[in-house]
Design a protein around this motif. Structure first.
Motif, PDB file in Angstrom:
ATOM      1  N   TYR A  77      17.401  23.716  -2.521  1.00 29.82           N
ATOM      2  CA  TYR A  77      17.412  22.330  -2.079  1.00 29.82           C
ATOM      3  C   TYR A  77      17.961  21.428  -3.186  1.00 29.82           C
ATOM      4  N   PRO A  78      18.916  20.588  -2.874  1.00 25.45           N
ATOM      5  CA  PRO A  78      19.432  19.663  -3.894  1.00 25.45           C
ATOM      6  C   PRO A  78      18.359  18.660  -4.326  1.00 25.45           C
ATOM      7  N   GLU A  79      18.502  18.137  -5.511  1.00 28.15           N
ATOM      8  CA  GLU A  79      17.521  17.196  -6.051  1.00 28.15           C
ATOM      9  C   GLU A  79      17.365  15.972  -5.145  1.00 28.15           C
ATOM     10  N   GLU A  80      18.453  15.495  -4.583  1.00 27.71           N
ATOM     11  CA  GLU A  80      18.394  14.329  -3.696  1.00 27.71           C
ATOM     12  C   GLU A  80      17.510  14.616  -2.471  1.00 27.71           C
ATOM     13  N   PHE A  81      17.633  15.820  -1.917  1.00 33.52           N
ATOM     14  CA  PHE A  81      16.801  16.206  -0.772  1.00 33.52           C
ATOM     15  C   PHE A  81      15.331  16.231  -1.167  1.00 33.52           C
ATOM     16  N   ARG A  82      15.046  16.795  -2.340  1.00 33.38           N
ATOM     17  CA  ARG A  82      13.658  16.857  -2.804  1.00 33.38           C
ATOM     18  C   ARG A  82      13.081  15.455  -2.998  1.00 33.38           C
ATOM     19  N   ASN A  83      13.875  14.565  -3.585  1.00 37.37           N
ATOM     20  CA  ASN A  83      13.415  13.185  -3.771  1.00 37.37           C
ATOM     21  C   ASN A  83      13.183  12.501  -2.430  1.00 37.37           C
ATOM     22  N   ASP A  84      14.073  12.760  -1.477  1.00 36.90           N
ATOM     23  CA  ASP A  84      13.926  12.176  -0.140  1.00 36.90           C
ATOM     24  C   ASP A  84      12.705  12.751   0.591  1.00 36.90           C
ATOM     25  N   ALA A  85      12.276  13.940   0.234  1.00 41.02           N
ATOM     26  CA  ALA A  85      11.093  14.548   0.841  1.00 41.02           C
ATOM     27  C   ALA A  85       9.816  14.007   0.204  1.00 41.02           C
ATOM     28  N   VAL A  86       9.850  13.704  -1.081  1.00 42.54           N
ATOM     29  CA  VAL A  86       8.676  13.190  -1.789  1.00 42.54           C
ATOM     30  C   VAL A  86       8.381  11.752  -1.356  1.00 42.54           C
ATOM     31  N   ALA A  87       9.415  10.968  -1.099  1.00 43.75           N
ATOM     32  CA  ALA A  87       9.248   9.550  -0.767  1.00 43.75           C
ATOM     33  C   ALA A  87       8.337   9.318   0.448  1.00 43.75           C
ATOM     34  N   PRO A  88       8.524  10.018   1.575  1.00 45.79           N
ATOM     35  CA  PRO A  88       7.630   9.762   2.709  1.00 45.79           C
ATOM     36  C   PRO A  88       6.178  10.149   2.417  1.00 45.79           C
ATOM     37  N   TYR A  89       5.964  11.172   1.599  1.00 46.60           N
ATOM     38  CA  TYR A  89       4.588  11.538   1.245  1.00 46.60           C
ATOM     39  C   TYR A  89       3.954  10.403   0.444  1.00 46.60           C
ATOM     40  N   ARG A  90       4.694   9.868  -0.511  1.00 45.40           N
ATOM     41  CA  ARG A  90       4.166   8.766  -1.320  1.00 45.40           C
ATOM     42  C   ARG A  90       3.928   7.531  -0.459  1.00 45.40           C
ATOM     43  N   ALA A  91       4.787   7.314   0.536  1.00 44.08           N
ATOM     44  CA  ALA A  91       4.653   6.139   1.404  1.00 44.08           C
ATOM     45  C   ALA A  91       3.368   6.191   2.234  1.00 44.08           C
ATOM     46  N   THR A  92       2.861   7.390   2.482  1.00 49.69           N
ATOM     47  CA  THR A  92       1.627   7.515   3.268  1.00 49.69           C
ATOM     48  C   THR A  92       0.389   7.222   2.434  1.00 49.69           C
ATOM     49  N   ALA A  93       0.533   7.159   1.125  1.00 50.89           N
ATOM     50  CA  ALA A  93      -0.575   6.856   0.205  1.00 50.89           C
ATOM     51  C   ALA A  93      -1.801   7.733   0.481  1.00 50.89           C
ATOM     52  N   GLY A  94      -1.558   9.018   0.737  1.00 49.63           N
ATOM     53  CA  GLY A  94      -2.650   9.964   0.933  1.00 49.63           C
ATOM     54  C   GLY A  94      -3.233   9.992   2.328  1.00 49.63           C
ATOM     55  N   ARG A  95      -2.685   9.229   3.255  1.00 50.45           N
ATOM     56  CA  ARG A  95      -3.227   9.227   4.620  1.00 50.45           C
ATOM     57  C   ARG A  95      -2.759  10.435   5.418  1.00 50.45           C
ATOM     58  N   ARG A  96      -1.710  11.111   4.965  1.00 55.64           N
ATOM     59  CA  ARG A  96      -1.233  12.327   5.631  1.00 55.64           C
ATOM     60  C   ARG A  96      -1.256  13.464   4.624  1.00 55.64           C
ATOM     61  N   THR A  97      -1.413  14.675   5.123  1.00 52.77           N
ATOM     62  CA  THR A  97      -1.462  15.839   4.241  1.00 52.77           C
ATOM     63  C   THR A  97      -0.056  16.258   3.834  1.00 52.77           C
ATOM     64  N   TYR A  98      -0.002  17.080   2.785  1.00 55.09           N
ATOM     65  CA  TYR A  98       1.289  17.645   2.369  1.00 55.09           C
ATOM     66  C   TYR A  98       1.917  18.388   3.541  1.00 55.09           C
ATOM     67  N   ALA A  99       1.108  19.183   4.238  1.00 53.25           N
ATOM     68  CA  ALA A  99       1.624  20.006   5.331  1.00 53.25           C
ATOM     69  C   ALA A  99       2.211  19.155   6.451  1.00 53.25           C
ATOM     70  N   ALA A 100       1.572  18.040   6.775  1.00 50.45           N
ATOM     71  CA  ALA A 100       2.055  17.185   7.863  1.00 50.45           C
ATOM     72  C   ALA A 100       3.395  16.553   7.506  1.00 50.45           C
ATOM     73  N   VAL A 101       3.498  16.026   6.296  1.00 52.22           N
ATOM     74  CA  VAL A 101       4.756  15.412   5.873  1.00 52.22           C
ATOM     75  C   VAL A 101       5.828  16.486   5.716  1.00 52.22           C
ATOM     76  N   ALA A 102       5.449  17.639   5.165  1.00 52.63           N
ATOM     77  CA  ALA A 102       6.410  18.731   4.954  1.00 52.63           C
ATOM     78  C   ALA A 102       6.984  19.223   6.276  1.00 52.63           C
ATOM     79  N   ALA A 103       6.170  19.258   7.325  1.00 51.96           N
ATOM     80  CA  ALA A 103       6.652  19.695   8.639  1.00 51.96           C
ATOM     81  C   ALA A 103       7.738  18.748   9.148  1.00 51.96           C
TER      82      ALA A 103
END
Length: 85
Positions: free
Chosen positions: A18-44
Protein backbone atom coordinates in the motif's frame (compact mmCIF):
# COMPACT_ATOMS: atom_id res chain seq x y z
CA UNK A 1 27.26 -18.90 13.05
CA UNK A 2 28.58 -15.56 11.81
CA UNK A 3 26.10 -12.81 12.74
CA UNK A 4 28.38 -10.06 11.45
CA UNK A 5 28.61 -11.50 7.94
CA UNK A 6 27.78 -9.90 4.60
CA UNK A 7 24.10 -9.47 5.51
CA UNK A 8 24.89 -7.22 8.47
CA UNK A 9 22.65 -4.14 8.37
CA UNK A 10 20.12 -5.71 6.01
CA UNK A 11 16.54 -4.89 6.91
CA UNK A 12 14.28 -7.88 7.35
CA UNK A 13 10.72 -7.71 6.10
CA UNK A 14 9.05 -6.43 3.00
CA UNK A 15 7.70 -3.18 1.69
CA UNK A 16 4.04 -2.55 2.14
CA UNK A 17 1.97 -3.12 -1.00
CA UNK A 18 0.00 0.00 0.00
CA UNK A 19 1.40 3.42 -0.89
CA UNK A 20 1.97 5.87 1.95
CA UNK A 21 -0.79 8.16 0.65
CA UNK A 22 -3.30 5.29 0.84
CA UNK A 23 -2.24 4.49 4.40
CA UNK A 24 -2.61 8.14 5.42
CA UNK A 25 -6.03 8.27 3.77
CA UNK A 26 -7.03 5.16 5.75
CA UNK A 27 -5.84 6.57 9.09
CA UNK A 28 -7.73 9.86 8.64
CA UNK A 29 -11.28 8.41 8.86
CA UNK A 30 -10.34 6.43 11.99
CA UNK A 31 -9.04 9.60 13.64
CA UNK A 32 -12.17 11.49 12.53
CA UNK A 33 -14.34 9.04 14.49
CA UNK A 34 -12.47 9.95 17.71
CA UNK A 35 -12.77 6.38 18.99
CA UNK A 36 -16.49 6.00 18.29
CA UNK A 37 -15.81 3.27 15.70
CA UNK A 38 -13.52 0.27 15.99
CA UNK A 39 -10.42 -0.33 13.89
CA UNK A 40 -12.23 -3.24 12.23
CA UNK A 41 -15.26 -1.14 11.27
CA UNK A 42 -13.21 1.64 9.70
CA UNK A 43 -10.83 -0.87 8.09
CA UNK A 44 -13.75 -2.67 6.43
CA UNK A 45 -14.75 0.62 4.79
CA UNK A 46 -11.19 1.10 3.52
CA UNK A 47 -10.66 -2.51 2.46
CA UNK A 48 -7.93 -3.65 4.88
CA UNK A 49 -7.92 -5.64 8.11
CA UNK A 50 -8.44 -4.06 11.51
CA UNK A 51 -4.97 -5.10 12.62
CA UNK A 52 -3.43 -3.47 9.54
CA UNK A 53 -5.22 -0.19 10.28
CA UNK A 54 -4.23 -0.37 13.95
CA UNK A 55 -0.62 -0.77 12.89
CA UNK A 56 -0.84 2.20 10.53
CA UNK A 57 -2.37 4.39 13.24
CA UNK A 58 0.39 3.39 15.66
CA UNK A 59 3.07 4.13 13.05
CA UNK A 60 1.50 7.51 12.26
CA UNK A 61 1.48 8.34 15.99
CA UNK A 62 5.16 7.42 16.30
CA UNK A 63 6.09 9.51 13.27
CA UNK A 64 4.16 12.48 14.65
CA UNK A 65 5.85 12.08 18.03
CA UNK A 66 2.58 11.23 19.76
CA UNK A 67 2.32 8.76 22.58
CA UNK A 68 -0.88 7.68 24.27
CA UNK A 69 1.07 6.90 27.42
CA UNK A 70 2.84 10.28 27.32
CA UNK A 71 -0.44 12.12 26.87
CA UNK A 72 -1.96 10.37 29.87
CA UNK A 73 1.04 11.25 32.05
CA UNK A 74 0.80 14.92 31.03
CA UNK A 75 -2.89 14.94 31.96
CA UNK A 76 -2.06 13.56 35.42
CA UNK A 77 0.59 16.23 35.91
CA UNK A 78 -1.86 19.03 35.05
CA UNK A 79 -4.71 17.76 37.26
CA UNK A 80 -3.19 18.67 40.68
CA UNK A 81 -2.39 22.18 39.42
CA UNK A 82 -5.93 22.61 38.14
CA UNK A 83 -7.39 21.34 41.42
CA UNK A 84 -5.24 23.73 43.51
CA UNK A 85 -6.49 26.68 41.48
Amino acid sequence: MDLGGPRKGVLVGRRSPYPEEFRNDAVAPYRATAGRRTYAAVAADVGVTGETLRSWVRQADEQAGRSRVGEAVEDLDEEPTRLRA
